[in-house]
Design a protein around this motif. Structure first.
Motif, PDB file in Angstrom:
ATOM      1  N   LEU A 164       0.847  -1.190   0.000  1.00  0.00           N
ATOM      2  CA  LEU A 164       0.000   0.000   0.000  1.00  0.00           C
ATOM      3  C   LEU A 164       0.887   1.245   0.000  1.00  0.00           C
ATOM      4  O   LEU A 164       1.929   1.271   0.661  1.00  0.00           O
ATOM      5  N   PHE A 165       0.477   2.264  -0.721  1.00  0.00           N
ATOM      6  CA  PHE A 165       1.374   3.419  -0.871  1.00  0.00           C
ATOM      7  C   PHE A 165       1.528   4.180   0.449  1.00  0.00           C
ATOM      8  O   PHE A 165       0.753   4.006   1.402  1.00  0.00           O
ATOM      9  N   ASP A 166       2.558   5.027   0.497  1.00  0.00           N
ATOM     10  CA  ASP A 166       2.898   5.761   1.717  1.00  0.00           C
ATOM     11  C   ASP A 166       2.254   7.144   1.774  1.00  0.00           C
ATOM     12  O   ASP A 166       2.624   7.963   2.616  1.00  0.00           O
ATOM     13  N   GLY A 167       1.320   7.428   0.879  1.00  0.00           N
ATOM     14  CA  GLY A 167       0.664   8.724   0.869  1.00  0.00           C
ATOM     15  C   GLY A 167       1.086   9.560  -0.323  1.00  0.00           C
ATOM     16  O   GLY A 167       2.063   9.258  -1.016  1.00  0.00           O
ATOM     17  N   TYR A 168       0.329  10.619  -0.568  1.00  0.00           N
ATOM     18  CA  TYR A 168       0.651  11.543  -1.657  1.00  0.00           C
ATOM     19  C   TYR A 168       1.736  12.513  -1.198  1.00  0.00           C
ATOM     20  O   TYR A 168       1.912  12.769  -0.003  1.00  0.00           O
ATOM     21  N   THR A 169       2.443  13.059  -2.172  1.00  0.00           N
ATOM     22  CA  THR A 169       3.517  13.990  -1.831  1.00  0.00           C
ATOM     23  C   THR A 169       2.985  15.299  -1.257  1.00  0.00           C
ATOM     24  O   THR A 169       3.745  16.065  -0.661  1.00  0.00           O
ATOM     25  N   ASN A 170       1.676  15.559  -1.431  1.00  0.00           N
ATOM     26  CA  ASN A 170       1.099  16.779  -0.839  1.00  0.00           C
ATOM     27  C   ASN A 170       0.630  16.567   0.597  1.00  0.00           C
ATOM     28  O   ASN A 170       0.018  17.448   1.196  1.00  0.00           O
ATOM     29  N   GLY A 171       0.891  15.378   1.149  1.00  0.00           N
ATOM     30  CA  GLY A 171       0.544  15.087   2.535  1.00  0.00           C
ATOM     31  C   GLY A 171      -0.768  14.370   2.719  1.00  0.00           C
ATOM     32  O   GLY A 171      -1.060  13.859   3.803  1.00  0.00           O
ATOM     33  N   ALA A 172      -1.595  14.304   1.684  1.00  0.00           N
ATOM     34  CA  ALA A 172      -2.881  13.605   1.787  1.00  0.00           C
ATOM     35  C   ALA A 172      -2.677  12.103   1.646  1.00  0.00           C
ATOM     36  O   ALA A 172      -1.605  11.623   1.300  1.00  0.00           O
ATOM     37  N   SER A 173      -3.734  11.355   1.928  1.00  0.00           N
ATOM     38  CA  SER A 173      -3.670   9.905   1.786  1.00  0.00           C
ATOM     39  C   SER A 173      -5.049   9.387   1.412  1.00  0.00           C
ATOM     40  O   SER A 173      -5.947  10.148   1.039  1.00  0.00           O
ATOM     41  N   LYS A 174      -5.227   8.079   1.506  1.00  0.00           N
ATOM     42  CA  LYS A 174      -6.517   7.434   1.257  1.00  0.00           C
ATOM     43  C   LYS A 174      -7.119   6.992   2.586  1.00  0.00           C
ATOM     44  O   LYS A 174      -6.402   6.752   3.568  1.00  0.00           O
ATOM     45  N   ASN A 175      -8.441   6.863   2.611  1.00  0.00           N
ATOM     46  CA  ASN A 175      -9.105   6.375   3.818  1.00  0.00           C
ATOM     47  C   ASN A 175      -8.707   4.929   4.103  1.00  0.00           C
ATOM     48  O   ASN A 175      -8.511   4.137   3.187  1.00  0.00           O
ATOM     49  N   ARG A 176      -8.623   4.619   5.386  1.00  0.00           N
ATOM     50  CA  ARG A 176      -8.293   3.257   5.825  1.00  0.00           C
ATOM     51  C   ARG A 176      -9.360   2.775   6.796  1.00  0.00           C
ATOM     52  O   ARG A 176      -9.968   3.561   7.518  1.00  0.00           O
ATOM     53  N   ALA A 177      -9.547   1.452   6.812  1.00  0.00           N
ATOM     54  CA  ALA A 177     -10.484   0.820   7.741  1.00  0.00           C
ATOM     55  C   ALA A 177     -10.092  -0.637   7.893  1.00  0.00           C
ATOM     56  O   ALA A 177      -9.809  -1.320   6.895  1.00  0.00           O
ATOM     57  N   HIS A 178     -10.033  -1.109   9.138  1.00  0.00           N
ATOM     58  CA  HIS A 178      -9.722  -2.517   9.429  1.00  0.00           C
ATOM     59  C   HIS A 178      -8.367  -2.936   8.847  1.00  0.00           C
ATOM     60  O   HIS A 178      -8.187  -4.078   8.415  1.00  0.00           O
ATOM     61  N   GLY A 179      -7.411  -1.996   8.806  1.00  0.00           N
ATOM     62  CA  GLY A 179      -6.098  -2.311   8.247  1.00  0.00           C
ATOM     63  C   GLY A 179      -6.074  -2.355   6.733  1.00  0.00           C
ATOM     64  O   GLY A 179      -5.089  -2.802   6.140  1.00  0.00           O
TER      65      GLY A 179
END
Length: 544
Positions: A404-419
């Motif tokens: 799974l990626f480490d996030g966007y370079t602008n500091g945002a990410s994707k929602n996570r749930a249950h790992g």
């Protein structure tokens, strides 16, 4: 509803299955003890990066062919020498640990050489989309803090708005007078090299930008061959393969082809530009056994006249691995009827890497499926409250794996749930554990109180022999809020009857999904990775 690969029942079971997959694919194989020791030492020094993989392969099979491109054939030893030489050039230009180097190149060995060099310096390689407009390219370079840009000569004009203080290095083509050039000669050097970096450099891949401005996504550093084993558990590649990478390497799927090939020490075949007939010619000339492609590339191959396809011997192909966008059932069936049951379709994204893989057996049985999770992967369908949805119920697709990626370079990410991480798509899991993707959350069309995804409508329209390609979207409507519009590309020499389009949708999907607008186009707007850019379709259609 949740699905997981069978190996997830225990850590020991997964480990044993991983070893079996790596042995079968040739990643783990017998060899001279001294070479194996040096191979492991290289991986320990450089990590499981492209620099580490090529350094390890150089210790194990230095004279084996690593890459074939239009400028020649290069062994693993030659690629390491070229990577070292470019690393020295970049180091003199100020590149070091934490620096960011943009790569704006087509598919050729200097692209791989650049990523190797960045890995040896601990620099991040930012893989830039060659189809970006000058303003977009400048924005991407600035947003991702690119200090050095390695580019092919043909992209000079596109870089006109990139800040002048970004150092340019020519990859394909000749550098201007006094400019820096990627060294293509594989020569030993007595010049000292920078010490191995304290941390490995990362790969930053831009999102496709189908729904907005492309974002930089930080790819995690692989932890070793175990990550490759996930895909290899469902796609039977091995170290003896000759892999034609037609998907752009700046795209996640083309990059995956390179990473899998280097892990197995297989030969990669590259051509700078995609041409459907040239793909068939290259498969015959190079005896390619595997092809990494985007669905639109397969469509272009099938659009060739039958007599043209018949001119080439493609019997060496045993794997055609596809990803990047949805494939129509008609394309899947036509392609396998022509080339055999060799088609594998991976569903994933830049952010989650992979989610499921459909094998030829899956696609023959259920052509609309996205397949099953590979080794070490979990897929769950969650409802609006974040709870698991029942079998067969549509919901949001969430994925868990080791990449799974480490996030966007602008500091945002994707929602996570249950790992798990969201994909942004909706779908369902059937009783057999097969995933069916309905479409992106933001693709849903709400018309007259009905919520419908375009994909089943598109699949119905593609059953018409007069239609080559189609994109269905919602356009503004005063009465219903939105109405369906079908943008169709006719087969060569054919005309599309709008009434036939409406009739097949009414019969296969329902009256509520019938497109009131049927608009013929010469081609659909696509990005360089082959994805349809629906936001570039016309929306100012006259009221109906």
């Amino acid at each position: 509803m949740a699905a997981a690969s069978p190996s997830d029942t225990s850590r020991l079971t997964r480990t044993l299955r991983t070893v079996r997959v790596l042995v079968r694919s040739g990643v783990i194989s017998p060899g001279r003890p001294d070479r194996i020791v040096r191979q492991l030492r290289a991986l320990r020094v450089w990590g499981a990066t492209m620099a580490g993989a090529y350094a390890a392969a150089n210790e194990r099979v230095p004279d084996s062919v690593a890459i074939v491109d239009e400028r020649g054939t290069f062994t693993f030893h030659e690629m390491i020498l070229r990577g070292r030489s470019l690393a020295r050039t970049l180091h003199h230009a100020g590149v070091g640990t934490g620096s960011r180097v943009g790569v704006l190149c087509r598919n050729h060995s200097a692209f791989v050489q650049t990523v190797i060099a960045c890995g040896r310096l601990g620099a991040d390689a930012v893989l830039l989309n060659t189809g970006l407009a000058p303003g977009q390219l400048a924005a991407a370079a600035t947003a991702n803090q690119v200090a050095v840009l390695v580019l092919d000569e043909e992209f000079d004009a596109q870089c006109a708005e990139v800040p002048a203080d970004v150092t340019r290095v020519r990859a394909w083509g000749d550098a201007p007078d006094g400019g820096l050039q990627v060294p293509w000669d594989a020569r030993e050097s007595t010049e000292g090299e920078p010490a191995p970096p304290a941390r490995p450099g990362r790969l930053i891949v831009l999102t496709s930008g189908t729904t907005g401005t492309p974002k930089g996504a930080r790819r995690p550093t692989p932890r070793g061959p175990r990550d490759a084993a996930a895909i290899l558990s469902r796609i039977p590649l091995n170290s003896g393969d000759r892999i034609l990478v037609s998907a752009p390497i700046f795209h996640t799927w083309g990059l995956a082809g390179v990473q899998l090939g280097m892990t197995m020490r297989a030969t990669l075949v590259m051509r700078r530009r995609f041409d459907p007939e040239d793909v068939l010619r290259t498969v015959e000339d190079q005896r390619c056994t595997a092809l990494f492609a985007a669905p639109v590339m397969l469509r272009r191959i099938m659009d060739l006249p039958a007599r043209t396809r018949a001119q080439y011997d493609t019997s060496s192909l045993r794997v055609v691995a596809c990803s990047g966008s949805a494939m129509s059932p008609r394309l899947i069936t036509e392609f396998m009827d022509e080339f055999g049951d060799v088609l594998y379709n991976l569903y994933g994204s830049t952010e989650v890497s992979w989610a499921t893989i459909a094998t030829p057996e899956d696609l023959r049985a259920v052509p609309t499926t996205a397949g099953r999770p590979p080794l070490g992967t979990r897929v769950q369908i969650l409802d609006a409250d974040g709870a698991q949805a029942p079998t067969g119920t549509e919901g949001s697709i969430f994925v868990g794996n080791d990449m799974l990626f480490d996030g966007y370079t602008n500091g945002a990410s994707k929602n996570r749930a249950h790992g798990l991480m969201e994909t942004g798509d909706r779908g369902r899991l059937d009783a057999d554990g097969l995933l069916h993707v309905s479409g992106r959350d933001d693709d849903m069309i709400v018309s007259g109180g009905e919520n419908v995804f375009p994909r089943p409508v598109e699949e119905a329209i593609l059953t018409l022999t007069s239609v080559s390609e189609v994109a269905v979207t919602g356009v503004p409507d005063e009465e219903f809020g939105q109405r369906f519009a079908a943008f169709v590309v006719p087969q060569e020499g054919a005309e599309v009857d709008p009434d036939q389009v409406r009739a097949v949708v009414r019969a296969e999907v329902g009256r509520f999904a019938v497109p009131r607008d049927v608009v013929p186009l010469e081609e659909l707007p696509r990005n360089p990775a082959g994805k349809v850019m629906k936001r570039h379709l016309p929306t100012d259609l006259p009221p109906r």
